[in-house]
Design a protein around this motif. Structure first.
Motif, PDB file in Angstrom:
ATOM      1  N   ASP A 207       0.821  -1.212   0.000  1.00 48.99           N
ATOM      2  CA  ASP A 207       0.000   0.000   0.000  1.00 48.99           C
ATOM      3  C   ASP A 207       0.855   1.261   0.000  1.00 48.99           C
ATOM      4  O   ASP A 207       0.482   2.269  -0.612  1.00 48.99           O
ATOM      5  N   ASP A 208       1.994   1.229   0.699  1.00 54.34           N
ATOM      6  CA  ASP A 208       2.811   2.435   0.820  1.00 54.34           C
ATOM      7  C   ASP A 208       4.276   2.180   0.446  1.00 54.34           C
ATOM      8  O   ASP A 208       5.178   2.829   0.960  1.00 54.34           O
ATOM      9  N   GLY A 209       4.507   1.244  -0.473  1.00 55.43           N
ATOM     10  CA  GLY A 209       5.885   0.995  -0.872  1.00 55.43           C
ATOM     11  C   GLY A 209       5.990   0.080  -2.076  1.00 55.43           C
ATOM     12  O   GLY A 209       5.022  -0.600  -2.450  1.00 55.43           O
ATOM     13  N   ILE A 210       7.160   0.071  -2.678  1.00 52.64           N
ATOM     14  CA  ILE A 210       7.403  -0.776  -3.849  1.00 52.64           C
ATOM     15  C   ILE A 210       8.881  -1.119  -3.903  1.00 52.64           C
ATOM     16  O   ILE A 210       9.737  -0.349  -3.450  1.00 52.64           O
ATOM     17  N   VAL A 211       9.188  -2.291  -4.453  1.00 54.84           N
ATOM     18  CA  VAL A 211      10.570  -2.696  -4.672  1.00 54.84           C
ATOM     19  C   VAL A 211      10.691  -3.263  -6.079  1.00 54.84           C
ATOM     20  O   VAL A 211       9.767  -3.917  -6.579  1.00 54.84           O
ATOM     21  N   VAL A 212      11.820  -2.986  -6.726  1.00 55.40           N
ATOM     22  CA  VAL A 212      12.151  -3.566  -8.032  1.00 55.40           C
ATOM     23  C   VAL A 212      13.560  -4.134  -7.923  1.00 55.40           C
ATOM     24  O   VAL A 212      14.489  -3.427  -7.522  1.00 55.40           O
ATOM     25  N   TYR A 213      13.711  -5.420  -8.265  1.00 55.73           N
ATOM     26  CA  TYR A 213      15.023  -6.043  -8.184  1.00 55.73           C
ATOM     27  C   TYR A 213      15.170  -7.063  -9.299  1.00 55.73           C
ATOM     28  O   TYR A 213      14.217  -7.355 -10.032  1.00 55.73           O
ATOM     29  N   ASN A 214      16.378  -7.608  -9.449  1.00 56.64           N
ATOM     30  CA  ASN A 214      16.654  -8.571 -10.507  1.00 56.64           C
ATOM     31  C   ASN A 214      17.869  -9.411 -10.121  1.00 56.64           C
ATOM     32  O   ASN A 214      18.491  -9.192  -9.082  1.00 56.64           O
ATOM     33  N   TRP A 215      18.191 -10.357 -10.986  1.00 58.47           N
ATOM     34  CA  TRP A 215      19.385 -11.162 -10.782  1.00 58.47           C
ATOM     35  C   TRP A 215      20.596 -10.448 -11.361  1.00 58.47           C
ATOM     36  O   TRP A 215      20.535  -9.841 -12.431  1.00 58.47           O
ATOM     37  N   SER A 216      21.713 -10.524 -10.640  1.00 54.75           N
ATOM     38  CA  SER A 216      22.998 -10.015 -11.118  1.00 54.75           C
ATOM     39  C   SER A 216      24.013 -11.128 -10.902  1.00 54.75           C
ATOM     40  O   SER A 216      24.586 -11.260  -9.819  1.00 54.75           O
ATOM     41  N   GLY A 217      24.180 -11.967 -11.929  1.00 50.20           N
ATOM     42  CA  GLY A 217      24.967 -13.175 -11.746  1.00 50.20           C
ATOM     43  C   GLY A 217      24.268 -14.087 -10.759  1.00 50.20           C
ATOM     44  O   GLY A 217      23.077 -14.395 -10.905  1.00 50.20           O
ATOM     45  N   SER A 218      24.981 -14.502  -9.715  1.00 52.57           N
ATOM     46  CA  SER A 218      24.380 -15.361  -8.692  1.00 52.57           C
ATOM     47  C   SER A 218      23.811 -14.567  -7.518  1.00 52.57           C
ATOM     48  O   SER A 218      23.305 -15.146  -6.557  1.00 52.57           O
ATOM     49  N   ASP A 219      23.882 -13.224  -7.601  1.00 53.12           N
ATOM     50  CA  ASP A 219      23.350 -12.354  -6.547  1.00 53.12           C
ATOM     51  C   ASP A 219      22.035 -11.726  -7.001  1.00 53.12           C
ATOM     52  O   ASP A 219      21.723 -11.684  -8.194  1.00 53.12           O
ATOM     53  N   LEU A 220      21.287 -11.220  -6.053  1.00 56.10           N
ATOM     54  CA  LEU A 220      20.119 -10.389  -6.344  1.00 56.10           C
ATOM     55  C   LEU A 220      20.515  -8.928  -6.217  1.00 56.10           C
ATOM     56  O   LEU A 220      21.373  -8.578  -5.404  1.00 56.10           O
ATOM     57  N   CYS A 221      19.890  -8.068  -7.023  1.00 50.29           N
ATOM     58  CA  CYS A 221      20.242  -6.650  -7.027  1.00 50.29           C
ATOM     59  C   CYS A 221      18.982  -5.797  -6.955  1.00 50.29           C
ATOM     60  O   CYS A 221      18.109  -5.895  -7.824  1.00 50.29           O
ATOM     61  N   VAL A 222      18.860  -4.975  -5.925  1.00 53.04           N
ATOM     62  CA  VAL A 222      17.737  -4.060  -5.751  1.00 53.04           C
ATOM     63  C   VAL A 222      18.032  -2.768  -6.502  1.00 53.04           C
ATOM     64  O   VAL A 222      19.027  -2.091  -6.225  1.00 53.04           O
ATOM     65  N   GLU A 223      17.168  -2.428  -7.454  1.00 52.42           N
ATOM     66  CA  GLU A 223      17.339  -1.189  -8.206  1.00 52.42           C
ATOM     67  C   GLU A 223      16.647  -0.016  -7.520  1.00 52.42           C
ATOM     68  O   GLU A 223      17.110   1.115  -7.601  1.00 52.42           O
ATOM     69  N   GLU A 224      15.511  -0.287  -6.873  1.00 55.57           N
ATOM     70  CA  GLU A 224      14.838   0.786  -6.121  1.00 55.57           C
ATOM     71  C   GLU A 224      13.893   0.165  -5.109  1.00 55.57           C
ATOM     72  O   GLU A 224      13.206  -0.819  -5.399  1.00 55.57           O
ATOM     73  N   LEU A 225      13.868   0.757  -3.921  1.00 59.14           N
ATOM     74  CA  LEU A 225      12.934   0.350  -2.872  1.00 59.14           C
ATOM     75  C   LEU A 225      12.549   1.592  -2.093  1.00 59.14           C
ATOM     76  O   LEU A 225      13.407   2.313  -1.592  1.00 59.14           O
ATOM     77  N   VAL A 226      11.242   1.845  -2.011  1.00 63.59           N
ATOM     78  CA  VAL A 226      10.727   2.927  -1.171  1.00 63.59           C
ATOM     79  C   VAL A 226       9.631   2.358  -0.283  1.00 63.59           C
ATOM     80  O   VAL A 226       8.877   1.475  -0.700  1.00 63.59           O
ATOM     81  N   ALA A 227       9.565   2.864   0.935  1.00 59.43           N
ATOM     82  CA  ALA A 227       8.566   2.387   1.887  1.00 59.43           C
ATOM     83  C   ALA A 227       8.130   3.542   2.763  1.00 59.43           C
ATOM     84  O   ALA A 227       8.951   4.354   3.194  1.00 59.43           O
ATOM     85  N   GLY A 228       6.838   3.588   3.043  1.00 58.80           N
ATOM     86  CA  GLY A 228       6.300   4.666   3.858  1.00 58.80           C
ATOM     87  C   GLY A 228       6.264   4.364   5.336  1.00 58.80           C
ATOM     88  O   GLY A 228       5.854   5.217   6.127  1.00 58.80           O
ATOM     89  N   SER A 229       6.685   3.164   5.742  1.00 59.27           N
ATOM     90  CA  SER A 229       6.656   2.785   7.154  1.00 59.27           C
ATOM     91  C   SER A 229       7.715   1.736   7.412  1.00 59.27           C
ATOM     92  O   SER A 229       8.208   1.076   6.489  1.00 59.27           O
ATOM     93  N   GLU A 230       8.062   1.564   8.688  1.00 62.10           N
ATOM     94  CA  GLU A 230       9.020   0.529   9.059  1.00 62.10           C
ATOM     95  C   GLU A 230       8.509  -0.856   8.655  1.00 62.10           C
ATOM     96  O   GLU A 230       9.257  -1.672   8.107  1.00 62.10           O
ATOM     97  N   ALA A 231       7.232  -1.126   8.916  1.00 58.64           N
ATOM     98  CA  ALA A 231       6.686  -2.450   8.622  1.00 58.64           C
ATOM     99  C   ALA A 231       6.774  -2.772   7.132  1.00 58.64           C
ATOM    100  O   ALA A 231       7.123  -3.888   6.733  1.00 58.64           O
ATOM    101  N   THR A 232       6.469  -1.778   6.286  1.00 59.08           N
ATOM    102  CA  THR A 232       6.547  -2.006   4.844  1.00 59.08           C
ATOM    103  C   THR A 232       7.989  -2.183   4.395  1.00 59.08           C
ATOM    104  O   THR A 232       8.287  -3.028   3.539  1.00 59.08           O
ATOM    105  N   ALA A 233       8.897  -1.396   4.950  1.00 53.87           N
ATOM    106  CA  ALA A 233      10.309  -1.565   4.622  1.00 53.87           C
ATOM    107  C   ALA A 233      10.764  -2.989   4.959  1.00 53.87           C
ATOM    108  O   ALA A 233      11.434  -3.663   4.158  1.00 53.87           O
ATOM    109  N   ARG A 234      10.384  -3.478   6.130  1.00 53.98           N
ATOM    110  CA  ARG A 234      10.758  -4.840   6.514  1.00 53.98           C
ATOM    111  C   ARG A 234      10.167  -5.858   5.543  1.00 53.98           C
ATOM    112  O   ARG A 234      10.840  -6.809   5.118  1.00 53.98           O
TER     113      ARG A 234
END
Length: 389
Positions: A207-234
């Motif tokens: 409701d108050d956040g979004i994340v976009v990520y992808n694979w980078s080799g064998s790792d995951l890579c977060v391109e953007e993450l925003v959250a309006g609350s601690e709970a959403t960030a978690r």
């Protein structure tokens, strides 16, 4: 420099020549990349944002600039993002790059951009033209298992797609305005829609956040993450971390001030990728009026600006800051004015402390009391970008 050299708009029949110069600067592109490059180049050409230098009929240098907006202390400011600056090897060291970039500055100013930014391949030419460091692009790495353990299970999270582009921009805008962020770019909704439609990207929405990520080799890579609350960030970080059975590490393009640094049990890995970007003011009064300032800060200051490459910035000005907004107006000269060149002005705009600018010879005049007031008004969270262009 040869008088036959001309500043030109790049045309369709010159793209092959530009590509040859580009290959000598950055290497030869793969076939698929070539088609995308040509598609993008035509968009820049249509709006007069692809320019070059020609020797007779031959293009020997080129550059383009994006039409972005950039957050400055929680407000959006138009910025020309300069990219793809190339000069043919046999013409390097002969003033061609400077001629090209002076033309870029004039074209961007003519199109109404009060700011310009770039990632420098070398700082020397850009500093000669008034650019200075504005901030960084940071990539931190975290153990995926640490992120998975952040919880947030009470927050509903669903997959997102291109139909969520408008909501994505709303959430990002709300977060940057609330946090008085400086540095991140605002991409056009068409580009955001295409990004969210890319099957290589995984997007999740709360409701108050979004994340976009992808694979980078064998790792995951977060391109953007925003959250309006601690709970959403978690919840969003834990969603990424749920891949810990396969990926040991999550890389993340985030601010050095991001809350995740305070949420995870262990600190980020010691190896941090840091790319610096540079800033320049093209229209000082408009740039000041568009920018946000620290709430509660009040400043009345006389400035003397000397900007040989953008003469409209030069002269005596009065800066007034109040209620989170600023104004720069022409005034009579003052013996106690703060004296800045374009690099010093860019540094001040980006929140570089006056003591640092003075130590580098980029500021003089004024007073200690004025320095403290200006630092309070301009300085905030660390300026950062998420995107390389």
């Amino acid at each position: 420099m040869d008088d036959a050299l001309r500043f030109v708009d790049i045309t369709e029949d010159q793209l092959d020549a530009v590509m040859r110069v580009r290959a000598r600067s950055f290497g030869v592109m793969a076939g698929g990349d070539r088609e995308q490059w040509l598609k993008d180049a035509r968009v820049f050409m249509q709006d007069g944002r692809y320019v070059g230098v020609a020797d007779g009929d031959e293009v020997i240098a080129a550059a383009r600039f994006w039409a972005f907006e950039q957050w400055w202390s929680g407000r959006r400011v138009p910025v020309a993002g300069v990219a793809g600056v190339v000069v043919s090897p046999e013409y390097r060291g002969r003033g061609v790059g400077s001629k090209l970039m002076r033309g870029v500055l004039q074209r961007a100013a003519d199109k109404g951009f009060p700011l310009t930014a770039l990632y420098p391949a070398t700082t020397v030419i850009y500093r000669h033209l008034g650019y200075e460091f504005g901030g960084g692009r940071y990539r931190f790495s975290f153990p995926a298992a640490d992120l998975r353990a952040l919880g947030g299970k009470e927050i509903a999270v669903r997959r997102a797609g291109p139909e969520d582009a408008e909501r994505f921009l709303e959430l990002v805008g709300e977060a940057h305005a609330r946090r008085r962020t400086s540095g991140p770019l605002v991409w056009p909704i068409k580009e955001v829609t295409s990004w969210l439609a890319d099957e290589d990207n995984f997007a999740y929405l709360a409701d108050d956040g979004i994340v976009v990520y992808n694979w980078s080799g064998s790792d995951l890579c977060v391109e953007e993450l925003v959250a309006g609350s601690e709970a959403t960030a978690r919840a969003l970080w834990a969603t990424v971390g749920s891949g810990s059975s396969i990926a040991d590490t999550v890389r993340a393009y985030i601010s050095p001030d991001d809350a995740v640094h305070l949420l995870v049990e262990h600190e980020a890995h010691k190896e941090v990728q840091h790319q610096r970007w540079m800033l320049r003011l093209l229209d000082a009064p408009t740039a000041i009026a568009a920018r946000g300032f620290a709430p509660g800060a009040g400043v009345e200051a006389d400035l003397r600006l000397d900007d040989p490459d953008v003469p409209a910035n030069s002269g005596d000005w009065h800066l007034s800051v109040a209620d989170g907004s600023g104004e720069l107006t022409s005034t009579q000269g003052s013996d106690d004015a703060l004296v800045l060149g374009p690099r010093g002005l860019a540094g001040l705009y980006a929140g570089t402390p006056l003591a640092t600018l003075r130590a580098a010879g980029l500021a003089s005049g004024g007073s200690v009391e004025l320095d403290a007031a200006l630092d309070t008004a301009f300085t905030g969270a660390t300026p950062y970008m998420l995107d390389y262009f």
